[in-house]
Design a protein around this motif. Sequence first.
Motif, PDB file in Angstrom:
ATOM      1  N   ALA A  85     130.745  54.896 -50.584  1.00 38.49           N
ATOM      2  CA  ALA A  85     130.283  53.715 -49.861  1.00 38.49           C
ATOM      3  C   ALA A  85     131.204  52.521 -50.102  1.00 38.49           C
ATOM      4  O   ALA A  85     131.563  51.792 -49.163  1.00 38.49           O
ATOM      5  CB  ALA A  85     128.856  53.366 -50.273  1.00 38.49           C
ATOM      6  N   CYS A  86     131.599  52.310 -51.348  1.00 38.88           N
ATOM      7  CA  CYS A  86     132.477  51.185 -51.679  1.00 38.88           C
ATOM      8  C   CYS A  86     133.846  51.350 -51.027  1.00 38.88           C
ATOM      9  O   CYS A  86     134.416  50.390 -50.489  1.00 38.88           O
ATOM     10  CB  CYS A  86     132.628  51.057 -53.193  1.00 38.88           C
ATOM     11  SG  CYS A  86     131.104  50.581 -54.054  1.00 38.88           S
ATOM     12  N   ALA A  87     134.381  52.572 -51.072  1.00 41.16           N
ATOM     13  CA  ALA A  87     135.690  52.825 -50.474  1.00 41.16           C
ATOM     14  C   ALA A  87     135.623  52.699 -48.956  1.00 41.16           C
ATOM     15  O   ALA A  87     136.562  52.199 -48.326  1.00 41.16           O
ATOM     16  CB  ALA A  87     136.193  54.212 -50.872  1.00 41.16           C
ATOM     17  N   GLY A  88     134.523  53.154 -48.354  1.00 34.12           N
ATOM     18  CA  GLY A  88     134.345  53.008 -46.910  1.00 34.12           C
ATOM     19  C   GLY A  88     134.334  51.543 -46.493  1.00 34.12           C
ATOM     20  O   GLY A  88     134.919  51.162 -45.470  1.00 34.12           O
ATOM     21  N   ALA A  89     133.672  50.703 -47.297  1.00 32.22           N
ATOM     22  CA  ALA A  89     133.639  49.269 -47.009  1.00 32.22           C
ATOM     23  C   ALA A  89     135.035  48.663 -47.109  1.00 32.22           C
ATOM     24  O   ALA A  89     135.427  47.826 -46.281  1.00 32.22           O
ATOM     25  CB  ALA A  89     132.690  48.572 -47.980  1.00 32.22           C
ATOM     26  N   ALA A  90     135.807  49.095 -48.105  1.00 32.20           N
ATOM     27  CA  ALA A  90     137.168  48.583 -48.268  1.00 32.20           C
ATOM     28  C   ALA A  90     138.038  48.962 -47.067  1.00 32.20           C
ATOM     29  O   ALA A  90     138.812  48.141 -46.557  1.00 32.20           O
ATOM     30  CB  ALA A  90     137.776  49.126 -49.564  1.00 32.20           C
ATOM     31  N   GLY A  91     137.901  50.205 -46.606  1.00 25.99           N
ATOM     32  CA  GLY A  91     138.666  50.639 -45.442  1.00 25.99           C
ATOM     33  C   GLY A  91     138.292  49.858 -44.198  1.00 25.99           C
ATOM     34  O   GLY A  91     139.158  49.508 -43.384  1.00 25.99           O
ATOM     35  N   ALA A  92     137.006  49.562 -44.045  1.00 28.06           N
ATOM     36  CA  ALA A  92     136.552  48.785 -42.889  1.00 28.06           C
ATOM     37  C   ALA A  92     137.100  47.366 -42.919  1.00 28.06           C
ATOM     38  O   ALA A  92     137.402  46.780 -41.873  1.00 28.06           O
ATOM     39  CB  ALA A  92     135.025  48.756 -42.849  1.00 28.06           C
ATOM     40  N   MET A  93     137.229  46.786 -44.104  1.00 29.34           N
ATOM     41  CA  MET A  93     137.799  45.448 -44.216  1.00 29.34           C
ATOM     42  C   MET A  93     139.239  45.428 -43.729  1.00 29.34           C
ATOM     43  O   MET A  93     139.663  44.496 -43.033  1.00 29.34           O
ATOM     44  CB  MET A  93     137.736  44.985 -45.681  1.00 29.34           C
ATOM     45  CG  MET A  93     136.355  44.649 -46.168  1.00 29.34           C
ATOM     46  SD  MET A  93     136.358  44.113 -47.902  1.00 29.34           S
ATOM     47  CE  MET A  93     134.591  43.962 -48.209  1.00 29.34           C
ATOM     48  N   CYS A 193     128.303  47.884 -43.411  1.00 34.46           N
ATOM     49  CA  CYS A 193     128.014  46.621 -44.103  1.00 34.46           C
ATOM     50  C   CYS A 193     129.099  45.579 -43.836  1.00 34.46           C
ATOM     51  O   CYS A 193     128.858  44.374 -43.977  1.00 34.46           O
ATOM     52  CB  CYS A 193     127.884  46.856 -45.609  1.00 34.46           C
ATOM     53  SG  CYS A 193     126.391  47.756 -46.083  1.00 34.46           S
ATOM     54  N   VAL A 194     130.277  46.052 -43.455  1.00 33.02           N
ATOM     55  CA  VAL A 194     131.369  45.141 -43.101  1.00 33.02           C
ATOM     56  C   VAL A 194     131.342  44.836 -41.609  1.00 33.02           C
ATOM     57  O   VAL A 194     131.494  43.680 -41.192  1.00 33.02           O
ATOM     58  CB  VAL A 194     132.733  45.746 -43.496  1.00 33.02           C
ATOM     59  CG1 VAL A 194     133.888  44.874 -42.993  1.00 33.02           C
ATOM     60  CG2 VAL A 194     132.814  45.926 -45.004  1.00 33.02           C
ATOM     61  N   ALA A 198     130.189  41.119 -38.772  1.00 30.99           N
ATOM     62  CA  ALA A 198     131.279  40.648 -37.910  1.00 30.99           C
ATOM     63  C   ALA A 198     130.913  40.714 -36.434  1.00 30.99           C
ATOM     64  O   ALA A 198     131.648  40.209 -35.578  1.00 30.99           O
ATOM     65  CB  ALA A 198     132.531  41.477 -38.158  1.00 30.99           C
ATOM     66  N   GLY A 199     129.769  41.335 -36.103  1.00 32.07           N
ATOM     67  CA  GLY A 199     129.282  41.367 -34.729  1.00 32.07           C
ATOM     68  C   GLY A 199     129.979  42.369 -33.830  1.00 32.07           C
ATOM     69  O   GLY A 199     129.963  42.205 -32.608  1.00 32.07           O
TER      70      GLY A 199
END
Length: 254
Positions: A85-93, A193-194, A198-199
């Motif tokens: 989950a944390c890595a997925g959020a980082a990739g999305a950023m 979550c990212v 951001a919409g």
Amino acid sequence: MFEIATELALMLMLAAFFAGMIDAIAGGGGLIAMPALLLAGLSPIETLATNKLQSSFGAATATWAYARAGHVRPREQLGMALISACAGAAGAMVAHLMPDAMLRIVMPGVLIAVAAFFALRRGLSDQDRIQRMKPAVFAFTMVPAIAAYDGFFGPGTGSFFMTAFILLAGYGVLKATAHTKLLNFASNLGSLCVFIPAGGVLWAVGLSMAVAQTCGAMIGAKLAMRVGAGLIRPLLIVTSSAMAARLIWQNIMG
């Protein structure tokens, strides 16, 4: 009702159904869903965000089906799921900060690379193999690397997780496929979550695709438990190659 034309939304629901079925069997459902979203006229960020919403439902459904059949124990994977989950959020950023024009160039290239991966992959079966990497090492190397890719782009993530489980953790194909689903679900949630603040999510389209994705995932999980994971590879190769070619042509003409 939908943010796009109704006929396009119905087409996307059909794509989501097949994506859910394929993803539950062998991974790679995003190879159908994401190009379909792009071809429907969504921007790269809207495509990534909406795909994460609908694919989360498919991953959750497949996880439940495999867990119910005893092929995976979700509680034993909670640590890996948190890392995912944390890595997925980082990739999305990273994806969110990248300009749309660059994403339009990157996406076809990644699709071609994933198609080549499926085409060249050989010798996988449902039999367990020799473990080449300890679970802790696997959790802190392969899991974040693949989950970050999922947050940044996504197509093929399930198959990458599955192949890593086979080649490094020593799992057979069915067991590996079952164990990828919670990790895939977690990376989807992390990236959402990212994307949501951001919409970028098209909610009506995404939720309608989620219903279709869930139905496909239920059927796909049952098929995988009956016939194994080799059923869909040729379809993935043809689909991803065709979609990549279409996107390249669209970029050239557009």
